[in-house]
Design a protein around this motif. Structure first.
Motif, PDB file in Angstrom:
ATOM      1  N   LEU A  18       0.826  -1.197   0.000  1.00 23.70           N
ATOM      2  CA  LEU A  18       0.000   0.000   0.000  1.00 23.70           C
ATOM      3  C   LEU A  18       0.867   1.257   0.000  1.00 23.70           C
ATOM      4  O   LEU A  18       0.524   2.255  -0.632  1.00 23.70           O
ATOM      5  CB  LEU A  18      -0.912  -0.024   1.226  1.00 23.70           C
ATOM      6  CG  LEU A  18      -2.200   0.753   1.196  1.00 23.70           C
ATOM      7  CD1 LEU A  18      -3.047   0.391  -0.006  1.00 23.70           C
ATOM      8  CD2 LEU A  18      -2.981   0.533   2.469  1.00 23.70           C
ATOM      9  N   GLU A  19       2.006   1.197   0.683  1.00 21.87           N
ATOM     10  CA  GLU A  19       2.918   2.338   0.738  1.00 21.87           C
ATOM     11  C   GLU A  19       3.649   2.569  -0.579  1.00 21.87           C
ATOM     12  O   GLU A  19       4.189   3.647  -0.806  1.00 21.87           O
ATOM     13  CB  GLU A  19       3.931   2.146   1.859  1.00 21.87           C
ATOM     14  CG  GLU A  19       3.313   2.249   3.237  1.00 21.87           C
ATOM     15  CD  GLU A  19       4.309   1.972   4.339  1.00 21.87           C
ATOM     16  OE1 GLU A  19       5.499   1.709   4.044  1.00 21.87           O
ATOM     17  OE2 GLU A  19       3.900   2.002   5.511  1.00 21.87           O
ATOM     18  N   ARG A  27      -5.088  -0.878  -5.059  1.00 22.25           N
ATOM     19  CA  ARG A  27      -5.315  -0.298  -3.729  1.00 22.25           C
ATOM     20  C   ARG A  27      -6.624  -0.833  -3.135  1.00 22.25           C
ATOM     21  O   ARG A  27      -6.678  -1.220  -1.968  1.00 22.25           O
ATOM     22  CB  ARG A  27      -5.365   1.228  -3.812  1.00 22.25           C
ATOM     23  CG  ARG A  27      -5.705   1.903  -2.483  1.00 22.25           C
ATOM     24  CD  ARG A  27      -5.642   3.405  -2.588  1.00 22.25           C
ATOM     25  NE  ARG A  27      -4.288   3.877  -2.759  1.00 22.25           N
ATOM     26  CZ  ARG A  27      -3.433   4.068  -1.757  1.00 22.25           C
ATOM     27  NH1 ARG A  27      -3.788   3.810  -0.531  1.00 22.25           N
ATOM     28  NH2 ARG A  27      -2.209   4.502  -1.990  1.00 22.25           N
ATOM     29  N   GLU A  28      -7.659  -0.886  -3.946  1.00 22.20           N
ATOM     30  CA  GLU A  28      -8.950  -1.392  -3.486  1.00 22.20           C
ATOM     31  C   GLU A  28      -8.845  -2.846  -3.037  1.00 22.20           C
ATOM     32  O   GLU A  28      -9.392  -3.230  -2.001  1.00 22.20           O
ATOM     33  CB  GLU A  28      -9.977  -1.257  -4.619  1.00 22.20           C
ATOM     34  CG  GLU A  28     -11.383  -1.615  -4.221  1.00 22.20           C
ATOM     35  CD  GLU A  28     -12.366  -1.377  -5.352  1.00 22.20           C
ATOM     36  OE1 GLU A  28     -13.111  -2.314  -5.674  1.00 22.20           O
ATOM     37  OE2 GLU A  28     -12.371  -0.265  -5.905  1.00 22.20           O
ATOM     38  N   GLU A  29      -8.128  -3.649  -3.808  1.00 18.95           N
ATOM     39  CA  GLU A  29      -7.953  -5.064  -3.463  1.00 18.95           C
ATOM     40  C   GLU A  29      -7.151  -5.211  -2.167  1.00 18.95           C
ATOM     41  O   GLU A  29      -7.499  -6.011  -1.298  1.00 18.95           O
ATOM     42  CB  GLU A  29      -7.249  -5.802  -4.608  1.00 18.95           C
ATOM     43  CG  GLU A  29      -6.957  -7.256  -4.329  1.00 18.95           C
ATOM     44  CD  GLU A  29      -8.191  -8.135  -4.205  1.00 18.95           C
ATOM     45  OE1 GLU A  29      -8.039  -9.294  -3.781  1.00 18.95           O
ATOM     46  OE2 GLU A  29      -9.306  -7.677  -4.527  1.00 18.95           O
ATOM     47  N   ILE A  30      -6.092  -4.427  -2.015  1.00 16.95           N
ATOM     48  CA  ILE A  30      -5.269  -4.475  -0.799  1.00 16.95           C
ATOM     49  C   ILE A  30      -6.106  -4.079   0.410  1.00 16.95           C
ATOM     50  O   ILE A  30      -6.063  -4.728   1.459  1.00 16.95           O
ATOM     51  CB  ILE A  30      -4.030  -3.569  -0.942  1.00 16.95           C
ATOM     52  CG1 ILE A  30      -3.072  -4.159  -1.984  1.00 16.95           C
ATOM     53  CG2 ILE A  30      -3.327  -3.390   0.406  1.00 16.95           C
ATOM     54  CD1 ILE A  30      -1.949  -3.225  -2.386  1.00 16.95           C
ATOM     55  N   GLU A  31      -6.906  -3.029   0.274  1.00 22.12           N
ATOM     56  CA  GLU A  31      -7.738  -2.583   1.390  1.00 22.12           C
ATOM     57  C   GLU A  31      -8.790  -3.637   1.748  1.00 22.12           C
ATOM     58  O   GLU A  31      -9.098  -3.835   2.925  1.00 22.12           O
ATOM     59  CB  GLU A  31      -8.384  -1.246   1.055  1.00 22.12           C
ATOM     60  CG  GLU A  31      -7.371  -0.113   1.044  1.00 22.12           C
ATOM     61  CD  GLU A  31      -7.924   1.201   0.556  1.00 22.12           C
ATOM     62  OE1 GLU A  31      -9.053   1.232   0.003  1.00 22.12           O
ATOM     63  OE2 GLU A  31      -7.226   2.219   0.716  1.00 22.12           O
ATOM     64  N   ARG A  32      -9.319  -4.321   0.749  1.00 19.41           N
ATOM     65  CA  ARG A  32     -10.297  -5.387   0.999  1.00 19.41           C
ATOM     66  C   ARG A  32      -9.633  -6.527   1.777  1.00 19.41           C
ATOM     67  O   ARG A  32     -10.188  -7.044   2.753  1.00 19.41           O
ATOM     68  CB  ARG A  32     -10.863  -5.896  -0.326  1.00 19.41           C
ATOM     69  CG  ARG A  32     -11.959  -6.946  -0.156  1.00 19.41           C
ATOM     70  CD  ARG A  32     -12.424  -7.491  -1.488  1.00 19.41           C
ATOM     71  NE  ARG A  32     -11.397  -8.258  -2.181  1.00 19.41           N
ATOM     72  CZ  ARG A  32     -11.059  -9.511  -1.875  1.00 19.41           C
ATOM     73  NH1 ARG A  32     -11.672 -10.142  -0.894  1.00 19.41           N
ATOM     74  NH2 ARG A  32     -10.126 -10.134  -2.549  1.00 19.41           N
TER      75      ARG A  32
END
Length: 55
Positions: A18-19, A27-32
């Motif tokens: 994410l960084e 980003r959406e997949e990582i946050e999920r």
């Protein structure tokens, strides 16, 4: 390695991704995935979170 340790290691890797400024879809997949990990951790270690008080 325990389940909690594995989840924490995976969370750490995802936060590093994410960084690195991923695209909006990544980003959406990582946050999920991070949300799933947080849920799993809260279910596995409820005593570490805010639980009902004894008062």
């Amino acid at each position: 390695m325990s389940t909690v340790a594995k989840l924490l290691a995976r969370k750490e890797r995802l936060l590093a991704q994410l960084e690195s400024d991923p695209g909006p879809n990544e980003r959406e997949e990582i946050e999920r995935l991070l949300a799933q990990i947080e849920t799993a951790l809260s279910l596995l270690a409820p005593e570490d979170g805010a639980g009902p008080s004894d008062a």
